[in-house]
Design a protein around this motif. Structure first.
Motif, short mmCIF file in Angstrom:
data_model
loop_
_atom_site.label_atom_id
_atom_site.label_comp_id
_atom_site.label_asym_id
_atom_site.label_seq_id
_atom_site.Cartn_x
_atom_site.Cartn_y
_atom_site.Cartn_z
N GLU A 1 16.61 -38.70 -17.82
CA GLU A 1 15.73 -39.85 -17.63
C GLU A 1 14.49 -39.79 -18.50
O GLU A 1 14.05 -40.80 -19.00
CB GLU A 1 15.32 -39.97 -16.16
CG GLU A 1 16.45 -39.91 -15.16
CD GLU A 1 17.47 -41.03 -15.35
OE1 GLU A 1 17.09 -42.18 -15.56
OE2 GLU A 1 18.65 -40.73 -15.29
N GLU B 1 12.29 -38.50 -23.87
CA GLU B 1 11.91 -39.61 -24.72
C GLU B 1 10.58 -39.27 -25.37
O GLU B 1 9.92 -38.31 -25.00
CB GLU B 1 11.78 -40.88 -23.89
CG GLU B 1 10.72 -40.77 -22.81
CD GLU B 1 10.59 -42.03 -21.97
OE1 GLU B 1 9.52 -42.66 -22.04
OE2 GLU B 1 11.53 -42.38 -21.27
N ASP C 1 16.08 -53.43 -27.94
CA ASP C 1 16.33 -52.00 -28.15
C ASP C 1 16.58 -51.67 -29.61
O ASP C 1 16.39 -50.53 -30.04
CB ASP C 1 17.54 -51.56 -27.32
CG ASP C 1 17.21 -51.33 -25.85
OD1 ASP C 1 16.04 -51.03 -25.56
OD2 ASP C 1 18.11 -51.48 -25.01
N VAL D 1 9.11 -53.34 -19.74
CA VAL D 1 9.34 -52.28 -20.72
C VAL D 1 8.17 -52.18 -21.69
O VAL D 1 7.70 -51.09 -22.02
CB VAL D 1 10.66 -52.53 -21.49
CG1 VAL D 1 10.78 -51.58 -22.68
CG2 VAL D 1 11.85 -52.38 -20.55
N GLU E 1 5.71 -48.75 -21.90
CA GLU E 1 5.75 -47.91 -23.09
C GLU E 1 4.42 -47.90 -23.83
O GLU E 1 4.29 -47.22 -24.85
CB GLU E 1 6.89 -48.37 -24.01
CG GLU E 1 8.26 -48.09 -23.41
CD GLU E 1 9.42 -48.40 -24.35
OE1 GLU E 1 10.55 -48.03 -24.00
OE2 GLU E 1 9.18 -48.99 -25.43
N SER F 1 21.77 -45.31 -12.14
CA SER F 1 20.55 -46.04 -12.50
C SER F 1 20.75 -47.55 -12.33
O SER F 1 19.85 -48.26 -11.89
CB SER F 1 20.14 -45.72 -13.94
OG SER F 1 19.83 -44.35 -14.09
N VAL G 1 12.41 -49.31 -14.36
CA VAL G 1 12.13 -48.92 -15.75
C VAL G 1 12.32 -47.42 -15.95
O VAL G 1 12.88 -46.98 -16.96
CB VAL G 1 10.69 -49.33 -16.14
CG1 VAL G 1 10.28 -48.65 -17.44
CG2 VAL G 1 10.58 -50.83 -16.29
N SER G 2 11.87 -46.62 -14.99
CA SER G 2 11.94 -45.17 -15.12
C SER G 2 13.36 -44.62 -14.96
O SER G 2 13.58 -43.44 -15.18
CB SER G 2 11.02 -44.51 -14.08
OG SER G 2 9.69 -44.94 -14.24
N PHE H 1 16.03 -45.50 -16.72
CA PHE H 1 16.82 -45.50 -17.95
C PHE H 1 16.08 -44.79 -19.08
O PHE H 1 14.86 -44.91 -19.20
CB PHE H 1 17.12 -46.94 -18.38
CG PHE H 1 17.98 -47.71 -17.41
CD1 PHE H 1 19.36 -47.56 -17.42
CD2 PHE H 1 17.40 -48.56 -16.49
CE1 PHE H 1 20.15 -48.26 -16.51
CE2 PHE H 1 18.18 -49.26 -15.57
CZ PHE H 1 19.57 -49.11 -15.59
N ALA I 1 14.79 -44.17 -22.95
CA ALA I 1 14.10 -45.14 -23.80
C ALA I 1 15.03 -45.93 -24.71
O ALA I 1 14.86 -47.14 -24.90
CB ALA I 1 13.04 -44.43 -24.64
N ARG J 1 16.69 -48.54 -22.56
CA ARG J 1 15.90 -48.95 -21.39
C ARG J 1 15.87 -50.46 -21.21
O ARG J 1 16.08 -50.97 -20.11
CB ARG J 1 14.47 -48.41 -21.53
CG ARG J 1 13.52 -48.86 -20.41
CD ARG J 1 12.19 -48.17 -20.53
NE ARG J 1 12.36 -46.75 -20.30
CZ ARG J 1 11.66 -45.81 -20.92
NH1 ARG J 1 10.78 -46.14 -21.85
NH2 ARG J 1 11.85 -44.55 -20.62
N LEU K 1 17.69 -52.13 -17.98
CA LEU K 1 16.87 -52.84 -17.00
C LEU K 1 17.25 -54.32 -16.94
O LEU K 1 17.40 -54.90 -15.86
CB LEU K 1 15.39 -52.69 -17.36
CG LEU K 1 14.41 -53.48 -16.50
CD1 LEU K 1 14.49 -53.05 -15.05
CD2 LEU K 1 12.98 -53.31 -17.03
#
Length: 438
Positions: A9, A12, A94, A153, A157, A255, A370-371, A373, A375, A378, A382
């Motif tokens: 998890e 990243e 992504d 996200v 970040e 997740s 969010v937490s 997945f 990065a 993510r 989500l």
């Protein structure tokens, strides 16, 4: 060839974990929350003027029940378009960058909202009028499918990890503020214009306003920077280039289940407590519509406060624990509020405000999701989980609760009680996952 980050998890890029929230963080949060509020305003304003829209965009000789089905069918199309639009935008988020899709989502919402305010009616262009309205609604659904996950996200970040839950709570506060803004604008339109003026032209004003404000927010968002996490993944060439839904389902199934579970809590809390309760109580008790609208407005304000408090507490005590606490609080306070209204309405403002505060559990939901997945996937993970769950539970909840209302007027209480228990269980699960990955 695609390089995958390790299946863990939190493996990243790390970005200034120990620092405090800065002025740039505050700017990022405020612009993200503002955009989210306006996008949700654009998405829900249709509901407040659905009666007028149904009259103007369908044949005058159509039976009322059929017109209502058609009108709300177009509204529902926005929900059905969410998963596809969200997943597609998330994939490019992504791959190409969080900011690009963050900008595109608000553009995709502003254009159809503005056009909805300018569309010719059925009397002018016939069947093309409802078809164009449907197209605009589908575009809105695609936009909202990318906005909320993209915003969550984007801000998580940017801010230090120890402030992620407060950041998400602030964004959720902004999204709920969009619903409040829609209610206020609808109230003002009905107060300042006569019924004939609204039917003639004034119904267009809230849509045009939403479109214009969307373009203003898009301009302001151009000053935001790409997230440090994405920039570092880009530099290290660890971006996920394929459409990673299969990877998400096969490698991150738990997740997905967790994120869909917390989204279920979110939809139940908002749809039943905020959106459905006023008409249901009016139907069952005959409570004055204006009184119920005022109480609902106050409740929404307390939802916003609850989002901020829940996010603040989650950063200090753990998101899972706070989710369990607020879920239990919602089950108890909503049960007291709703059952009390069946007997007397003396405490409608205070009790509705209290249950609204615990709806603030929606401020904890995005931080947990969010937490869950890594990065590189993510945004897609989500967006897929959130939008599919929202389409299912957001669509089925009103029909299910309405159906069981015919059997027992306390059906909403039973459903929220079930959601409260589910929230406690998910909160415990989220806590154990967080401890396992600490």
């Amino acid at each position: 060839m695609t390089t995958h980050i390790p299946h863990k998890e939190h493996s990243e890029p790390v970005h200034d974990e120990g620092r405090r929230l800065s002025g740039q963080d505050a700017k990022t949060l405020s612009l993200s929350a503002l955009g989210g509020a306006l996008e949700f305003y654009d998405f829900v304003i249709y509901v407040f003027f659905s009666t007028v829209v149904g009259t103007l965009f369908f044949p005058s000789d159509m039976p009322d029940w059929m017109r209502n089905v058609q009108t709300f069918g177009i509204f529902a199309a926005g929900y059905l378009a969410r998963p596809l639009g969200g997943v597609i935008m998330a994939h490019f988020g992504d791959l190409l960058g969080r900011k690009k899709m963050f900008m595109f989502s608000i553009f995709l919402m502003a254009v159809p909202t503005l056009l909805m305010g300018l569309l010719p009616t059925y009397e002018t262009i016939g069947i093309a009028a409802p078809l164009l309205l449907l197209l605009m609604r589908v575009l809105q659904g695609a936009a909202i499918g990318g906005e909320a996950p993209g915003a969550w996200v984007f801000v998580t970040e940017h801010v230090p990890r120890r402030h992620i839950n407060f950041a998400c709570g602030s964004l959720s506060c902004g999204l709920v503020g969009g619903i409040l803004l829609g209610s206020i604008i609808a109230t003002l339109i009905n107060a300042f214009f006569s019924a004939s003026e609204i039917n003639d032209w004034a119904w267009r004003l809230p849509f045009i306003l939403g479109g214009v404000l969307g373009f203003v927010t898009m301009y302001l968002r151009r000053w935001l920077h790409e997230t440090p996490v994405f920039a570092e993944m880009q530099a290290r060439k660890t971006l996920s280039e394929e459409l990673p839904v299969k990877r998400i389902l096969t490698q991150h199934g738990s997740s997905v289940v967790l994120s869909m579970g917390v989204t279920w809590l979110l939809t139940a809390a908002v749809v039943v407590t905020v959106l459905m309760t006023p008409p249901l109580l009016k139907q069952v008790t005959g409570i004055d519509a204006q009184l119920m609208q005022e109480a609902n407005t106050i409740s929404i304000v307390f939802v916003m406060i609850g989002c901020l408090v829940a996010g603040f507490m989650a950063d200090r005590f753990g998101a899972g624990k706070v989710l369990a606490l607020f879920s239990l609080g919602l089950a108890i306070t909503y049960g007291i509020f709703y059952s009390s209204m069946l007997k007397a309405t003396d405490h409608v403002f205070s009790l509705y405000a209290l249950s609204g505060f615990f709806v603030g559990l929606v401020g904890v939901v995005p931080g947990i999701a969010v937490s869950s997945f890594p990065a590189a996937i993510r945004f897609t993970g989500l967006s897929f989980s959130y939008n599919v769950a929202y389409a299912i539970f957001g669509g089925l909840t009103p029909m299910g609760v309405s159906f069981f209302m015919a059997v027992d007027p306390l059906a909403p209480v039973y459903y929220i009680a079930f959601i409260g228990v589910l929230g406690v269980m998910i909160g415990v699960w989220a806590t154990r996952r967080a401890q396992a990955h600490a």
